[in-house]
Scaffold this motif. Structure first.
Motif, PDB file in Angstrom:
ATOM      1  N   ASN A   1       6.288  -3.434 -19.519  1.00 26.09           N
ATOM      2  CA  ASN A   1       6.193  -1.765 -19.503  1.00 26.09           C
ATOM      3  C   ASN A   1       4.724  -1.527 -19.012  1.00 26.09           C
ATOM      4  N   ALA A   2       3.866  -2.025 -19.390  1.00 23.10           N
ATOM      5  CA  ALA A   2       2.312  -1.747 -18.959  1.00 23.10           C
ATOM      6  C   ALA A   2       2.226  -1.938 -17.143  1.00 23.10           C
ATOM      7  N   ALA A   3       3.042  -3.026 -16.611  1.00 24.54           N
ATOM      8  CA  ALA A   3       3.007  -3.355 -15.320  1.00 24.54           C
ATOM      9  C   ALA A   3       3.719  -2.344 -14.685  1.00 24.54           C
ATOM     10  N   ALA A   4       4.722  -1.947 -15.059  1.00 21.45           N
ATOM     11  CA  ALA A   4       5.655  -0.837 -14.524  1.00 21.45           C
ATOM     12  C   ALA A   4       4.914   0.741 -14.696  1.00 21.45           C
ATOM     13  N   ALA A   5       3.932   0.823 -15.658  1.00 25.56           N
ATOM     14  CA  ALA A   5       3.329   1.952 -15.597  1.00 25.56           C
ATOM     15  C   ALA A   5       1.935   1.870 -14.731  1.00 25.56           C
ATOM     16  N   ASP A   6       1.582   0.720 -14.367  1.00 21.29           N
ATOM     17  CA  ASP A   6       0.741   0.709 -13.366  1.00 21.29           C
ATOM     18  C   ASP A   6       1.077   0.693 -12.047  1.00 21.29           C
ATOM     19  N   PHE A   7       2.098   0.197 -11.759  1.00 17.77           N
ATOM     20  CA  PHE A   7       2.641   0.420 -10.292  1.00 17.77           C
ATOM     21  C   PHE A   7       2.545   1.676  -9.590  1.00 17.77           C
ATOM     22  N   PRO A   8       3.126   2.674 -10.177  1.00 18.49           N
ATOM     23  CA  PRO A   8       2.990   4.017  -9.493  1.00 18.49           C
ATOM     24  C   PRO A   8       1.461   4.358  -9.223  1.00 18.49           C
ATOM     25  N   LEU A   9       0.575   4.283 -10.038  1.00 19.26           N
ATOM     26  CA  LEU A   9      -0.872   4.210  -9.797  1.00 19.26           C
ATOM     27  C   LEU A   9      -1.294   3.520  -8.746  1.00 19.26           C
ATOM     28  N   ALA A  10      -1.072   2.334  -8.567  1.00 15.36           N
ATOM     29  CA  ALA A  10      -1.428   1.252  -7.729  1.00 15.36           C
ATOM     30  C   ALA A  10      -0.835   1.738  -6.212  1.00 15.36           C
ATOM     31  N   LYS A  11       0.491   2.060  -6.269  1.00 20.08           N
ATOM     32  CA  LYS A  11       1.192   2.516  -4.962  1.00 20.08           C
ATOM     33  C   LYS A  11       0.325   3.807  -4.462  1.00 20.08           C
ATOM     34  N   TRP A  12       0.176   4.622  -5.218  1.00 17.98           N
ATOM     35  CA  TRP A  12      -0.417   5.951  -4.951  1.00 17.98           C
ATOM     36  C   TRP A  12      -2.101   5.537  -4.359  1.00 17.98           C
ATOM     37  N   ARG A  13      -2.629   4.708  -4.837  1.00 18.60           N
ATOM     38  CA  ARG A  13      -3.905   4.254  -4.598  1.00 18.60           C
ATOM     39  C   ARG A  13      -3.907   3.851  -3.177  1.00 18.60           C
ATOM     40  N   SER A  14      -2.961   2.799  -3.009  1.00 15.72           N
ATOM     41  CA  SER A  14      -2.592   2.157  -1.733  1.00 15.72           C
ATOM     42  C   SER A  14      -2.280   2.950  -0.632  1.00 15.72           C
ATOM     43  N   ASP A  15      -1.384   3.769  -0.940  1.00 13.61           N
ATOM     44  CA  ASP A  15      -1.049   5.202   0.110  1.00 13.61           C
ATOM     45  C   ASP A  15      -2.160   5.713   0.469  1.00 13.61           C
ATOM     46  N   PHE A  16      -3.130   6.284  -0.372  1.00 20.42           N
ATOM     47  CA  PHE A  16      -4.009   7.214  -0.358  1.00 20.42           C
ATOM     48  C   PHE A  16      -5.089   6.385   0.543  1.00 20.42           C
ATOM     49  N   SER A  17      -5.445   5.188   0.425  1.00 19.11           N
ATOM     50  CA  SER A  17      -6.129   4.323   0.978  1.00 19.11           C
ATOM     51  C   SER A  17      -6.004   4.257   2.504  1.00 19.11           C
ATOM     52  N   ARG A  18      -4.620   4.041   2.630  1.00 17.91           N
ATOM     53  CA  ARG A  18      -4.101   3.696   4.187  1.00 17.91           C
ATOM     54  C   ARG A  18      -4.149   5.003   4.617  1.00 17.91           C
ATOM     55  N   THR A  19      -3.830   6.125   4.271  1.00 22.54           N
ATOM     56  CA  THR A  19      -3.942   7.385   4.795  1.00 22.54           C
ATOM     57  C   THR A  19      -5.379   7.754   5.332  1.00 22.54           C
ATOM     58  N   PHE A  20      -6.392   7.634   4.388  1.00 27.81           N
ATOM     59  CA  PHE A  20      -7.595   7.753   4.562  1.00 27.81           C
ATOM     60  C   PHE A  20      -8.292   7.062   5.541  1.00 27.81           C
ATOM     61  N   GLN A  21      -8.024   5.633   5.623  1.00 31.66           N
ATOM     62  CA  GLN A  21      -8.328   4.618   7.027  1.00 31.66           C
ATOM     63  C   GLN A  21      -7.686   5.071   8.164  1.00 31.66           C
ATOM     64  N   TYR A  22      -6.627   5.964   8.327  1.00 38.22           N
ATOM     65  CA  TYR A  22      -5.861   6.258   9.296  1.00 38.22           C
ATOM     66  C   TYR A  22      -6.640   7.554  10.058  1.00 38.22           C
ATOM     67  N   TYR A  23      -7.092   8.367   9.150  1.00 40.04           N
ATOM     68  CA  TYR A  23      -7.703   9.667   9.399  1.00 40.04           C
ATOM     69  C   TYR A  23      -9.137   9.199  10.005  1.00 40.04           C
ATOM     70  N   LEU A  24      -9.759   8.317   9.415  1.00 41.94           N
ATOM     71  CA  LEU A  24     -11.230   7.814   9.527  1.00 41.94           C
ATOM     72  C   LEU A  24     -11.250   6.950  11.199  1.00 41.94           C
ATOM     73  N   ASP A  25     -10.298   6.323  11.168  1.00 47.01           N
ATOM     74  CA  ASP A  25     -10.006   5.657  12.417  1.00 47.01           C
ATOM     75  C   ASP A  25      -9.785   6.700  13.781  1.00 47.01           C
ATOM     76  N   LYS A  26      -8.984   7.808  13.264  1.00 51.14           N
ATOM     77  CA  LYS A  26      -8.553   8.820  14.112  1.00 51.14           C
ATOM     78  C   LYS A  26      -9.985   9.587  14.743  1.00 51.14           C
ATOM     79  N   SER A  27     -10.989   9.639  13.664  1.00 54.94           N
ATOM     80  CA  SER A  27     -12.269  10.441  13.825  1.00 54.94           C
ATOM     81  C   SER A  27     -13.332   9.510  14.864  1.00 54.94           C
ATOM     82  N   THR A  28     -12.941   8.157  14.955  1.00 56.09           N
ATOM     83  CA  THR A  28     -14.027   7.453  15.477  1.00 56.09           C
ATOM     84  C   THR A  28     -14.382   8.016  16.991  1.00 56.09           C
ATOM     85  N   PRO A  29     -13.589   8.248  17.667  1.00 56.13           N
ATOM     86  CA  PRO A  29     -14.109   8.842  19.089  1.00 56.13           C
ATOM     87  C   PRO A  29     -14.702  10.240  19.171  1.00 56.13           C
ATOM     88  N   HIS A  30     -14.452  10.982  18.097  1.00 57.82           N
ATOM     89  CA  HIS A  30     -15.095  12.364  18.086  1.00 57.82           C
ATOM     90  C   HIS A  30     -16.438  12.465  17.197  1.00 57.82           C
TER      91      HIS A  30
END
Length: 193
Positions: free
Chosen positions: A7-36
């Motif tokens: 149950n503890a691992a299942a509770a941590d999974f949504p938080l880990a998924k949100w963190r992974s999604d946020f990190s990926r999205t943040f890196q995407y926009y950071l990469d897009k800002s490089t030439p500007h």
């Protein structure tokens, strides 16, 4: 009722998924800002202005600002310094060309422009967040800190400029010759006619 490890691992999974999604999205926009570069630096100037207004409004957090200033000097030194320090390259001779007959070696910064920008922006954001916690508002006589920072900045820049003169390198693109490359075939065929 005890929580099982499953149950503890299942509770941590949504938080880990949100963190992974946020990190990926943040890196995407950071990469897009490089030439500007201009837009990135304008955004950093806005963040810096917000921080300055916050410190001015609350009339405090001068130690945080002083620490931020020291960190910015450290970043600036990394930005202005070559990746390979000529003083440390004694076995193979100087790493940067010192005469016109030496092999051309482009100036490569120890701290690239993008990382320089990102570190400065992050530093202003962290310092801004620190202004919301009174534990960081240490009472000091701020004019002394300001004078000391200016002296430290002047001495550090003097040393860096002397290093640049001694090893004959310029860390800026201003005034350097640029080569345009080949002209298009359409313009050369018009010139032949």
């Amino acid at each position: 009722m005890e929580a099982s490890p499953g149950n503890a691992a299942a509770a941590d999974f949504p938080l880990a998924k949100w963190r992974s999604d946020f990190s990926r999205t943040f890196q995407y926009y950071l990469d897009k800002s490089t030439p500007h570069a201009v837009e990135r630096w304008v955004g950093t100037a806005v963040v810096a202005a917000i921080y300055v207004l916050r410190v001015y409004y609350v009339q405090g957090f001068y130690v945080v600002t002083y620490g931020l200033g020291i960190y910015l000097i450290n970043l600036l030194i990394g930005f202005l310094s070559p990746m390979v320090d000529p003083e440390l390259e004694v076995s193979d001779g100087p790493a940067l060309p010192t005469r016109g007959s030496d092999e051309f070696k482009p100036f490569i910064r120890r701290l690239p422009e993008f990382k320089f920008w990102y570190s400065i922006t992050k530093a202003f954001c962290v310092a801004f967040m620190m202004t919301f916690f009174s534990v960081f508002d240490v009472p000091v006589f701020w004019p002394i800190l300001l004078c000391y920072w200016f002296v430290l900045f002047a001495l550090t820049m003097k040393r860096q400029i002397l290093h640049m003169i001694k090893y004959k390198y310029v860390p800026f693109d201003i005034g350097k010759q640029r080569y345009g490359g080949k002209k298009s075939s359409a313009s050369s065929s018009l010139a032949k006619d």
